[in-house]
Motif scaffolding. Structure first.
Motif, PDB file in Angstrom:
ATOM      1  N   GLU A 235      22.534 -79.076  20.714  1.00 22.97           N
ATOM      2  CA  GLU A 235      23.475 -80.146  21.332  1.00 22.97           C
ATOM      3  C   GLU A 235      24.623 -80.205  20.522  1.00 22.97           C
ATOM      4  O   GLU A 235      25.897 -80.060  21.145  1.00 22.97           O
ATOM      5  N   PHE A 236      24.765 -80.347  19.227  1.00 23.35           N
ATOM      6  CA  PHE A 236      25.685 -80.560  18.399  1.00 23.35           C
ATOM      7  C   PHE A 236      26.740 -79.208  18.483  1.00 23.35           C
ATOM      8  O   PHE A 236      27.878 -79.149  18.434  1.00 23.35           O
ATOM      9  N   ALA A 237      25.907 -77.999  18.396  1.00 27.94           N
ATOM     10  CA  ALA A 237      26.348 -76.843  18.250  1.00 27.94           C
ATOM     11  C   ALA A 237      27.191 -76.337  19.614  1.00 27.94           C
ATOM     12  O   ALA A 237      28.259 -76.016  19.477  1.00 27.94           O
ATOM     13  N   VAL A 238      26.861 -76.904  20.997  1.00 31.04           N
ATOM     14  CA  VAL A 238      27.507 -76.698  22.003  1.00 31.04           C
ATOM     15  C   VAL A 238      28.863 -77.606  22.039  1.00 31.04           C
ATOM     16  O   VAL A 238      30.035 -77.201  22.353  1.00 31.04           O
TER      17      VAL A 238
ATOM     18  N   ASP B 159      35.273 -85.926  18.206  1.00 29.95           N
ATOM     19  CA  ASP B 159      36.440 -86.235  17.169  1.00 29.95           C
ATOM     20  C   ASP B 159      35.866 -87.232  16.073  1.00 29.95           C
ATOM     21  O   ASP B 159      36.267 -87.196  15.056  1.00 29.95           O
ATOM     22  N   ALA B 160      35.023 -88.195  16.427  1.00 32.39           N
ATOM     23  CA  ALA B 160      34.636 -89.092  15.460  1.00 32.39           C
ATOM     24  C   ALA B 160      33.667 -88.610  14.476  1.00 32.39           C
ATOM     25  O   ALA B 160      33.506 -88.885  13.298  1.00 32.39           O
ATOM     26  N   ILE B 161      32.551 -87.851  14.963  1.00 32.90           N
ATOM     27  CA  ILE B 161      31.629 -87.290  14.156  1.00 32.90           C
ATOM     28  C   ILE B 161      31.821 -85.880  13.315  1.00 32.90           C
ATOM     29  O   ILE B 161      31.330 -85.894  12.305  1.00 32.90           O
ATOM     30  N   PHE B 162      32.581 -85.042  13.953  1.00 30.04           N
ATOM     31  CA  PHE B 162      32.679 -83.802  13.445  1.00 30.04           C
ATOM     32  C   PHE B 162      33.335 -83.801  11.633  1.00 30.04           C
ATOM     33  O   PHE B 162      32.719 -83.093  10.866  1.00 30.04           O
ATOM     34  N   PRO B 163      34.278 -84.817  11.752  1.00 33.21           N
ATOM     35  CA  PRO B 163      34.961 -84.772  10.220  1.00 33.21           C
ATOM     36  C   PRO B 163      33.742 -85.301   9.168  1.00 33.21           C
ATOM     37  O   PRO B 163      33.651 -84.828   8.027  1.00 33.21           O
TER      38      PRO B 163
ATOM     39  N   LEU C 235      32.697 -76.289  22.041  1.00 30.06           N
ATOM     40  CA  LEU C 235      33.585 -76.804  23.091  1.00 30.06           C
ATOM     41  C   LEU C 235      35.017 -77.468  22.394  1.00 30.06           C
ATOM     42  O   LEU C 235      35.878 -77.418  23.038  1.00 30.06           O
ATOM     43  N   TYR C 236      34.505 -78.104  21.486  1.00 31.93           N
ATOM     44  CA  TYR C 236      35.578 -78.810  20.839  1.00 31.93           C
ATOM     45  C   TYR C 236      36.691 -77.833  20.191  1.00 31.93           C
ATOM     46  O   TYR C 236      37.812 -78.398  20.013  1.00 31.93           O
ATOM     47  N   HIS C 237      36.212 -76.722  19.620  1.00 29.29           N
ATOM     48  CA  HIS C 237      37.068 -76.108  18.836  1.00 29.29           C
ATOM     49  C   HIS C 237      37.627 -74.904  19.573  1.00 29.29           C
ATOM     50  O   HIS C 237      38.643 -74.358  19.406  1.00 29.29           O
ATOM     51  N   LYS C 238      36.711 -74.421  20.505  1.00 32.98           N
ATOM     52  CA  LYS C 238      37.316 -73.340  21.436  1.00 32.98           C
ATOM     53  C   LYS C 238      37.434 -73.543  22.799  1.00 32.98           C
ATOM     54  O   LYS C 238      38.027 -72.884  23.626  1.00 32.98           O
TER      55      LYS C 238
ATOM     56  N   LEU D 149      34.293 -80.352  27.665  1.00 30.01           N
ATOM     57  CA  LEU D 149      33.884 -81.649  27.212  1.00 30.01           C
ATOM     58  C   LEU D 149      34.536 -82.759  27.986  1.00 30.01           C
ATOM     59  O   LEU D 149      35.488 -82.617  28.802  1.00 30.01           O
ATOM     60  N   THR D 150      34.113 -83.993  28.330  1.00 28.94           N
ATOM     61  CA  THR D 150      34.458 -85.175  29.073  1.00 28.94           C
ATOM     62  C   THR D 150      35.338 -85.891  27.883  1.00 28.94           C
ATOM     63  O   THR D 150      35.377 -85.447  26.616  1.00 28.94           O
ATOM     64  N   GLU D 151      35.811 -86.862  28.300  1.00 36.04           N
ATOM     65  CA  GLU D 151      36.697 -87.745  27.409  1.00 36.04           C
ATOM     66  C   GLU D 151      35.618 -88.514  26.559  1.00 36.04           C
ATOM     67  O   GLU D 151      35.996 -88.437  25.001  1.00 36.04           O
TER      68      GLU D 151
END
Length: 149
Positions: free
Chosen positions: A42-45, A109-113, A49-52, A100-102
């Motif tokens: 799930e995180f990989a998906v 945005d919150a967890i990736f860093p 979508l976040y980066h690409k 991605l939805t909002e």
């Protein structure tokens, strides 16, 4: 001991070290991702979508190395959680995009860093130059193994 035996001994030792390191890093990754209520797929998906940006469903599995059957299951779960949505392609109705939805964007945005920091911390045993060298060497192993298997 012959040269061939030395080479085999080193190859087996390297394989063991790489396998154990992989297992350790994957466990750190798994543990960290679980803190956010997700599994690694799930995180990989979400990360893809976040980066690409939005991606056709058929391509997601190829990008994160999972089967098409598994990707449908993961997409369904993420959609149920409100983290992504399916969008039909305007040019070809047979193609469906995941986006991605909002809520999904806010979560990643919150967890990736924080996740990136966890992995950075796990790899701090190497200097940046050693990391570059390790990347180069491990890629070389993978490419050679792939071409000669």
């Amino acid at each position: 001991m012959s040269l061939r035996s030395d080479e085999q001994t080193l190859a087996l030792k390297l394989f063991t070290v790489l396998a154990r390191t992989h297992n350790t890093l994957m466990e750190i990754d798994r543990r960290d991702i679980r803190r956010y209520g997700l599994n690694q797929t799930e995180f990989a998906v979400l990360e893809l979508l976040y980066h690409k940006g939005a991606h056709p469903l058929q391509q997601i599995g190829e990008k994160i190395l999972i089967t098409s059957g598994s990707i449908t299951y993961v997409i369904n779960k993420l959609e149920q959680k409100g983290l992504l949505e399916r969008k039909p392609c305007e040019e070809d109705r047979r193609v469906i995009y995941a986006a991605l939805t909002e809520e999904g964007r806010s979560l990643i945005d919150a967890i990736f860093p924080r996740h990136a920091q966890t992995l950075t911390q796990a790899l701090r045993g190497l200097t940046p130059e050693e990391m570059r060298l390790a990347i180069e060497l491990v890629k070389k192993i993978g490419l050679y193994a792939q071409q000669n298997s």
